[in-house]
Design a protein around this motif. Structure first.
Motif, mmCIF file in Angstrom:
data_model
loop_
_atom_site.group_PDB
_atom_site.id
_atom_site.type_symbol
_atom_site.label_atom_id
_atom_site.label_comp_id
_atom_site.label_asym_id
_atom_site.label_seq_id
_atom_site.Cartn_x
_atom_site.Cartn_y
_atom_site.Cartn_z
ATOM 1 N N TRP A 24 0.875 -1.182 0.000
ATOM 2 C CA TRP A 24 0.000 0.000 0.000
ATOM 3 C C TRP A 24 0.902 1.219 0.000
ATOM 4 C CZ3 TRP A 24 -5.335 0.129 -0.071
ATOM 5 C CH2 TRP A 24 -5.923 1.382 0.126
ATOM 6 N N ALA A 25 0.761 2.065 -1.007
ATOM 7 C CA ALA A 25 1.596 3.266 -1.107
ATOM 8 C C ALA A 25 0.818 4.338 -1.867
ATOM 9 C CB ALA A 25 2.900 2.947 -1.834
ATOM 10 N N HIS A 26 1.311 5.550 -1.814
ATOM 11 C CA HIS A 26 0.714 6.638 -2.585
ATOM 12 C C HIS A 26 0.871 6.338 -4.079
ATOM 13 C CE1 HIS A 26 -0.004 9.321 0.761
ATOM 14 N NE2 HIS A 26 1.210 9.021 1.221
ATOM 15 N N ASN A 27 -0.074 6.833 -4.887
ATOM 16 C CA ASN A 27 -0.043 6.606 -6.333
ATOM 17 C C ASN A 27 1.308 6.951 -6.954
ATOM 18 O OD1 ASN A 27 -2.687 5.759 -6.357
ATOM 19 N ND2 ASN A 27 -3.482 7.503 -7.483
ATOM 20 N N HIS A 29 4.192 6.715 -5.836
ATOM 21 C CA HIS A 29 5.218 5.726 -5.527
ATOM 22 C C HIS A 29 4.897 4.369 -6.131
ATOM 23 C CE1 HIS A 29 6.873 8.662 -2.862
ATOM 24 N NE2 HIS A 29 5.784 8.663 -2.093
ATOM 25 N N GLN A 30 3.641 3.974 -6.102
ATOM 26 C CA GLN A 30 3.302 2.630 -6.560
ATOM 27 C C GLN A 30 3.021 2.558 -8.051
ATOM 28 O OE1 GLN A 30 -0.098 1.412 -4.356
ATOM 29 N NE2 GLN A 30 -1.553 2.430 -5.675
ATOM 30 N N VAL A 70 -9.036 15.106 3.066
ATOM 31 C CA VAL A 70 -7.761 14.400 3.120
ATOM 32 C C VAL A 70 -7.083 14.755 4.438
ATOM 33 C CG1 VAL A 70 -6.513 16.254 1.907
ATOM 34 C CG2 VAL A 70 -5.655 13.917 1.812
ATOM 35 N N ALA A 72 -3.645 15.629 5.920
ATOM 36 C CA ALA A 72 -2.314 16.017 5.461
ATOM 37 C C ALA A 72 -1.857 17.256 6.225
ATOM 38 C CB ALA A 72 -2.338 16.320 3.960
ATOM 39 N N ALA A 127 -1.932 14.207 -7.058
ATOM 40 C CA ALA A 127 -1.249 13.346 -6.093
ATOM 41 C C ALA A 127 -1.168 14.114 -4.780
ATOM 42 C CB ALA A 127 0.145 12.987 -6.580
ATOM 43 N N GLY A 129 -0.226 13.578 -0.778
ATOM 44 C CA GLY A 129 0.403 12.657 0.158
ATOM 45 C C GLY A 129 0.428 13.239 1.549
ATOM 46 N N TYR A 132 -0.591 18.729 1.726
ATOM 47 C CA TYR A 132 -1.600 19.229 0.780
ATOM 48 C C TYR A 132 -1.588 20.750 0.852
ATOM 49 C CZ TYR A 132 -6.028 20.079 -1.631
ATOM 50 O OH TYR A 132 -6.987 20.514 -2.503
ATOM 51 N N HIS A 141 0.512 19.540 -6.773
ATOM 52 C CA HIS A 141 -0.117 18.231 -6.677
ATOM 53 C C HIS A 141 -0.521 17.583 -8.005
ATOM 54 C CE1 HIS A 141 -0.153 18.582 -2.368
ATOM 55 N NE2 HIS A 141 -0.684 19.777 -2.483
#
Length: 176
Positions: A24-27, A29-30, A70, A72, A127, A129, A132, A141
């Protein structure tokens, strides 16, 4: 991280039973960086490295949202809090998926060449994370992505909701 995943895979494998791992990671990164602006500046991602190292064994799922909230911070090292997420910018992938009119959807590109082609053009997407910055959202972002090349599937929630945090731990007392 990719090296750690490879070591973990090797440790978990058993004869006749290949290991499987969910990450499971932020978009950013993954997802596969080769399908984003990251590639232009020479950045790589976990998703890209794992696809290169394990062809046909990696399945990457991305997540998008149009609006909501979100959790952040407003700056690196800052305290996080729940923030209102602005509606996605017109023309972005999140805005286009919002325009479909479904509150939630799963878009799987495998064996759907027509869908993959329809979602392959580079467009901006958001994006968010740890940080924000709504007043500078476009610059901070958004980056251009080919959605169906960055991910094998995308889950879209039209409205997200930040997770509530538990109480912060009590302040540590200095040792004497």
């Amino acid at each position: 991280m990719a090296d750690t995943l490879d070591r973990l895979l090797a440790r978990l494998e058993a004869p006749g039973k290949p290991a499987r791992i969910v990450v499971w990671a932020h978009n950013i990164h993954q997802g596969d960086a080769r399908a984003t602006d990251q590639a232009v500046v020479g950045e790589v991602s976990i998703g890209q490295l794992m696809r290169e190292r394990h062809p046909d064994e990696v399945f990457i799922v991305g997540f998008t949202t149009y609006t909501g909230s979100v959790r952040a911070a407003s700056q690196w090292g800052g305290r996080d809090r729940i923030r209102r997420l602005r509606p996605a910018l017109p023309g972005s992938w999140s805005a286009r998926l919002h325009a479909v009119g479904m509150p939630a959807a799963l878009w799987v590109f495998a064996q759907r060449h027509d869908l993959a082609e329809a979602l392959s053009a580079p467009r901006p997407d958001r994006a968010v994370g740890v940080v924000y910055v709504p007043h500078d959202e476009r610059a901070s972002h958004y980056f251009n992505v080919s959605l169906s090349r960055q991910f094998d599937a995308v889950v879209h929630w039209d409205r997200s909701q930040a997770m509530a945090s538990s109480k912060p731990p009590p302040s540590a007392r200095p040792l004497t």
